[in-house]
Each structure stands twice: as C-alpha cells, then as structure tokens.
Scaffold this motif. Structure first.
Motif, PDB file in Angstrom:
ATOM      1  N   GLU A 153       0.846  -1.195   0.000  1.00  0.00           N
ATOM      2  CA  GLU A 153       0.000   0.000   0.000  1.00  0.00           C
ATOM      3  C   GLU A 153       0.883   1.247   0.000  1.00  0.00           C
ATOM      4  OE1 GLU A 153      -2.597   1.857  -0.753  1.00  0.00           O
ATOM      5  OE2 GLU A 153      -3.976   0.732   0.547  1.00  0.00           O
TER       6      GLU A 153
ATOM      7  N   ASP B 197      -4.519   6.827   2.524  1.00  0.00           N
ATOM      8  CA  ASP B 197      -4.086   5.701   1.688  1.00  0.00           C
ATOM      9  C   ASP B 197      -4.034   6.112   0.213  1.00  0.00           C
ATOM     10  OD1 ASP B 197      -6.682   5.576   0.644  1.00  0.00           O
ATOM     11  OD2 ASP B 197      -7.279   3.863   1.883  1.00  0.00           O
ATOM     12  N   GLY B 198      -3.753   5.146  -0.645  1.00  0.00           N
ATOM     13  CA  GLY B 198      -3.552   5.441  -2.056  1.00  0.00           C
ATOM     14  C   GLY B 198      -4.804   5.831  -2.804  1.00  0.00           C
ATOM     15  N   THR B 199      -5.979   5.698  -2.154  1.00  0.00           N
ATOM     16  CA  THR B 199      -7.219   6.138  -2.784  1.00  0.00           C
ATOM     17  C   THR B 199      -7.756   7.414  -2.146  1.00  0.00           C
ATOM     18  OG1 THR B 199      -8.571   4.732  -1.337  1.00  0.00           O
ATOM     19  CG2 THR B 199      -7.828   3.780  -3.424  1.00  0.00           C
ATOM     20  N   GLY B 200      -6.986   7.992  -1.242  1.00  0.00           N
ATOM     21  CA  GLY B 200      -7.380   9.256  -0.630  1.00  0.00           C
ATOM     22  C   GLY B 200      -8.216   9.131   0.614  1.00  0.00           C
ATOM     23  N   ASN B 201      -8.356   7.936   1.158  1.00  0.00           N
ATOM     24  CA  ASN B 201      -9.112   7.755   2.399  1.00  0.00           C
ATOM     25  C   ASN B 201      -8.236   8.063   3.606  1.00  0.00           C
ATOM     26  OD1 ASN B 201     -11.619   6.779   1.302  1.00  0.00           O
ATOM     27  ND2 ASN B 201     -10.552   4.859   0.824  1.00  0.00           N
TER      28      ASN B 201
ATOM     29  N   TYR C 109      -4.247  16.045  -0.645  1.00  0.00           N
ATOM     30  CA  TYR C 109      -4.646  15.953  -2.047  1.00  0.00           C
ATOM     31  C   TYR C 109      -3.610  16.616  -2.949  1.00  0.00           C
ATOM     32  CZ  TYR C 109      -9.440  14.440  -0.845  1.00  0.00           C
ATOM     33  OH  TYR C 109     -10.541  13.765  -0.399  1.00  0.00           O
TER      34      TYR C 109
ATOM     35  N   TYR D 120      -3.041  10.216  -6.906  1.00  0.00           N
ATOM     36  CA  TYR D 120      -4.435  10.598  -7.076  1.00  0.00           C
ATOM     37  C   TYR D 120      -4.624  11.280  -8.431  1.00  0.00           C
ATOM     38  CZ  TYR D 120      -4.131  10.394  -1.911  1.00  0.00           C
ATOM     39  OH  TYR D 120      -3.903  10.015  -0.618  1.00  0.00           O
TER      40      TYR D 120
ATOM     41  N   THR E 119     -10.478  13.031  -9.809  1.00  0.00           N
ATOM     42  CA  THR E 119     -11.683  12.431  -9.231  1.00  0.00           C
ATOM     43  C   THR E 119     -11.604  12.371  -7.702  1.00  0.00           C
ATOM     44  OG1 THR E 119     -10.795  10.168  -9.420  1.00  0.00           O
ATOM     45  CG2 THR E 119     -12.074  11.014 -11.284  1.00  0.00           C
ATOM     46  N   ILE E 120     -10.450  12.665  -7.143  1.00  0.00           N
ATOM     47  CA  ILE E 120     -10.286  12.658  -5.690  1.00  0.00           C
ATOM     48  C   ILE E 120     -11.252  13.636  -5.023  1.00  0.00           C
ATOM     49  CG2 ILE E 120      -8.497  14.458  -5.562  1.00  0.00           C
ATOM     50  CD1 ILE E 120      -8.438  11.189  -3.581  1.00  0.00           C
TER      51      ILE E 120
ATOM     52  N   LYS F  13     -14.746  12.449  -3.518  1.00  0.00           N
ATOM     53  CA  LYS F  13     -14.797  11.470  -2.436  1.00  0.00           C
ATOM     54  C   LYS F  13     -15.695  11.911  -1.280  1.00  0.00           C
ATOM     55  CE  LYS F  13     -11.647   8.775  -1.142  1.00  0.00           C
ATOM     56  NZ  LYS F  13     -12.138   7.540  -1.790  1.00  0.00           N
TER      57      LYS F  13
END
Length: 495
Positions: free
Chosen positions: A3, A22-26, A444, A453, A456-457, A460
């Motif tokens: 990750e 994390d890598g999806t912006g969470n 971000y 990212y 589209t971030i 979220k």
C-alpha cells in the motif's frame, strides 16, 4: 503489492495534527498534539516555535505507529498551516522569539504609523490587503523593534522570516529549504499580487529587505525532503504546501471560479475562488492567491474573522456556561426564539469586512428573561452573522454567481449553526462528512503531485445539505439588529 500512503501535517492555532491517507485518498489514521497558548498580561498571544516543531515530529511518529504501517510505504508529505502567525529564527534554526499569533494585535501602532505616512493605500494596492496588525508584515516589524535578539540577528543578516510553513520546511529539511508557497506569501502583506514577487517598497515600509525573505514556489512544488529527524528509513518529498484556509478550499474541491467555502476554526476564513485574474475589494474583503499549480495561479476574495470557534471556547473556559462545545446546539434549540440578544465578539477588534482594530466586545439586547440558553444561542449566531457579512460583500463585488456555501471546520458539525447560517445567507450550506479539510487539501495536493491521485479525488466527500427556511423579512430584521450591535461596538471604542 505494498500500500502507498500520503502523510499530511495540519499545523493549526491550537495544535498539530498528523493525518495518514491511503492510495485512494481515504483518511486512515490521525494523531494530535496540542501546544500552549501563551497569553501575556497585555493580551498578546504567542506560540513556542520549538514546541510546534517537536509536536510535529512526535505527531508523525504517533500516527504511523498508531496505524501500524510500514514506514517505507509513506510516499510524500503535504503541509497546511496557520497562516498569518509570524516567526523569526536564525540560520541554525533557533527561534529569535516566540511566534506572534495571527490573533494578536500588538503591532497596531506600527500600522497606525504607516497610515499616518499616507502609505496605507500603496500597501493595499500592491498586496490586496488592507493595512492591519492581523497580517505578518507589521508583526515582523514589531519583533525587529522590540526583541533585541531579533534586531541584532537582522543587523548581522542572520535572521530568517516566515509563516509557520516556512519554519517547518526549514526545520524538517535541516535548513536546506527556506521556502514558502503562493498562498502563504500572499497573506504576509509583503507580496505583490500581480508581479508575484516580494514588493521592495512595501517591504521597506516594514523594515525588511526582499532578499531576506523565503523563495516563493508553486504550492505543488517539491520543497525538499525530510526523514523527520531520522524516524523514516529514507527521506520523503514535501510536495504540497498550503495555508490552512487555502488547503480547506482545495480539499472542498472549490477549484473553479464561483465556488465558495467557509472554515469554522478558532477564527474563520470565507473564501471565494475568483479565477486567474484578481478582483480588488473596496468593502473590506481582501484579495489573495488561492495557490499556484504548475505555473498557474488562482486568486480568491477572502474575509477573515478573529473570533468564531473561539467564542465557544470563551463560553466554556471563561464564562463556564457550558461543559463542552457539543452542548451548544441543543441549548440554542431550546432558547427563546424571540430573544434579541446579540454578542459582538470583538475581543481583539473586528476583522473583515469591518477592520476596526479598536472595536470592543459586547453583549446587547438582553431582557430580564435572557438566560444561559439565549446567550449560547447568541454566541452561535454571531458566528453566522460575521460570515454572512462577508458573503454579502463578495456577492456584490466579485460579480460572480454563488450557488452555495461549503462549510468545514469543527463548528460545521453544529446543526443549529449550519441551519442558521443557511437561513441568514439565504443559500444552501453544504457540510462534508470529514472534518480535517485543511489537512485533506494538503494531502490531495501532495498526492496529485505524486500521481497517486487524479482529479476524481474531489468527488470522495459526502455532504449534508442545509437549505434556507427563514422568511426573508425576518432575515432582514435580524441582520439589521446585528449591524446595530456592531455599530455600538465600534462607538464604544470611541467613548
């Protein structure tokens, strides 16, 4: 496959937060370290720079250990920071004085002196900012004039000047990065908004040379590298820096012209993205840079308020009317809706759109039936009134249609306040399902730079919507009462 994580530091007025995404912006984990509010007998507010830096290091260690991740998986760092706080230190990274906090008006006399010289207009024309002790320029001048160590280091050419981002960058990189970004530079009252350079004439008014100031970079630059005093096995890039309100604007996804947000913190910032060309206000808003990204800058109109969330702290710590901020919404809901109490929280003067440094705080309009619930209600409502004043000014001056107000910060979770804010501005108010928008914006920015990212971030965040329900005639009546209370606050200072 391992990750990948982005680390974000949000260094605010009350403390330092380390946030791990994390890598999806969470948001995966958060750790907090508070620092002291040093208040003198004169009411001057200061922060210990060494304490802030140590807390930054410790908060990063806390969040990584709390999350239980592999240190090697942290890819980069973003920083958001309290903006107008002024710091000075030597080339060895030792503070020359405690930082002068943005709330502190100790440098008002310096502003008065410049105004008497007839130079206030020049400052405003070049920097987009009305001459005020709120901003770092006069705070730097005060430190030079009143702290012997700072004055001596300055004469030797060894003094470093900066907002908190510059201090952290300098320390985190071991003195290699003496830098700031466009958002922070534009808030110093030393930066020319159109040449995008430190302005020699304005700097001279405050006794500072342009070559003494930090290099100004795009907000998504690679500012340097850090391993947090050897905590990480190898250095990571610092690749996103934003003033806290700019970070919140970015985190809220207000990346297009006409998008507006309000941050409800200790104080508040209302920001309207006005695009790639500046608009200058004649009615109390200031013009700043939102950010610089890949060589292109965006501008904002902004209004700053000294006391919003701090009013709730005053209710709790000084008046002892509440045990915690969580009680306020329920108390306000139970208050007499006909009570006409107003609180004008001018404890250190009034910020935008008034800029009355000498205004005095007051409570007015009470009746014999006014009690704790009504005072709490008035305290919440004074936050909304101050923000509504700024929104009204920006609507008129920008000539841009504003469809909604996006809200963030601790008080954005207060349902009574958000509904009243929607009613008094007569527009939808949207609150996100996340609190730390400043730190999210910095993460971000860094994550986009690292190409972890994409755009589209910004989709979220889930948002709750508050719609206006108050009759327009009642809104007008309430606003009229508020403006009368403000006038009384200003008049009180002249008696």
């Amino acid at each position: 496959m391992a990750e990948k994580y982005v680390l974000s530091i949000d260094q605010s007025t009350q403390g330092t937060k380390a946030l791990l995404f994390d890598g999806t912006g969470n948001l995966v984990c958060r750790a907090d370290r508070n620092h002291r509010q040093i208040v003198s007998d004169e009411g001057w507010v200061s922060h210990d720079l060494e304490e802030i830096y140590l807390n930054t290091i410790m908060a990063v260690r806390d969040v990584i250990e709390k999350a239980g991740i592999n240190k090697n998986d942290v890819q980069g760092l973003g920083i958001s920071n309290q903006r107008e706080t002024a710091a000075v230190w030597d080339r060895n990274g030792k503070p020359a004085a405690d930082a002068v906090v943005w709330q502190c008006a100790r440098s008002a006399g310096i502003c008065y002196a410049i105004e008497k010289l007839g130079k206030a207009g020049i400052v405003r024309e070049k920097t987009g900012i009305r001459l005020s002790p709120y901003f770092p320029a006069s705070k730097f001048a005060w430190l030079l004039q009143n702290v012997s160590k700072a004055g001596e280091l300055n004469r030797q050419g060894e003094l470093m000047f900066g907002t908190i981002d510059t201090w952290l960058l300098y320390k985190l990189t071991g003195g290699k990065a003496y830098k700031t970004d466009y958002s922070n530079a534009s808030r110093t009252q030393l930066f020319h908004l159109q040449t995008l350079q430190w302005d020699p004439e304005v700097c001279d008014l405050f006794g500072i040379r342009t070559d003494q100031l930090a290099e100004v970079c795009d907000s998504n630059s690679v500012f340097g590298e850090t391993d947090f005093e050897g905590y990480l096995p190898s250095p990571i890039p610092i690749c996103g820096v934003l003033g806290d309100s700019h970070g919140a604007l970015f985190g809220q996804g207000c990346i297009r012209q006409g998008m507006m947000k309000a941050t409800y913190g200790t104080g508040s910032s209302v920001m309207l993205n006005i695009g790639e060309k500046p608009v200058f206000s004649s009615r109390g808003a200031v013009t700043s840079l939102a950010w610089g990204i890949d060589g292109t800058v965006n501008y904002v109109l902004e209004g700053n308020i000294n006391y919003t969330g701090a009013v709730i702290s005053w209710l709790q710590r000084d008046l002892q009317l509440i045990g915690s901020a969580r009680e306020t919404a329920e108390l306000a809901e139970r208050a007499n809706p006909e009570d006409a109490t107003y609180i004008v929280p001018a404890f250190t003067g009034l910020g935008a759109p008034y800029w009355y440094s000498d205004a005095k705080a007051l409570i007015t309009g009470m009746s014999r039936l006014t009690g704790k619930k009504e005072i709490v209600k008035a305290a919440l409502e004074c936050i909304a009134y101050q923000i509504a004043n700024i929104v009204d000014v920006m609507k008129e001056e920008a000539g841009i249609e504003i469809e909604e107000l996006r809200a963030d910060g601790g008080a954005a979770g207060n349902g009574y306040l958000m509904q009243f804010q929607s009613d008094i501005t007569e527009m939808p108010v949207l609150t996100p399902d996340a609190e730390e928008l400043s730190g999210i914006g910095a993460a971000y920015m860094a994550g986009l730079k690292l190409e972890l990212y994409d755009k589209t971030i910004f989709e979220k965040l889930n948002r709750k919507q508050f719609l206006p329900v108050m009759d327009h005639a009642i809104v007008r009546q309430k606003k009229k009462g508020w403006h009368e209370a403000v006038e009384l606050s200003v008049h009180k200072s002249e008696v």
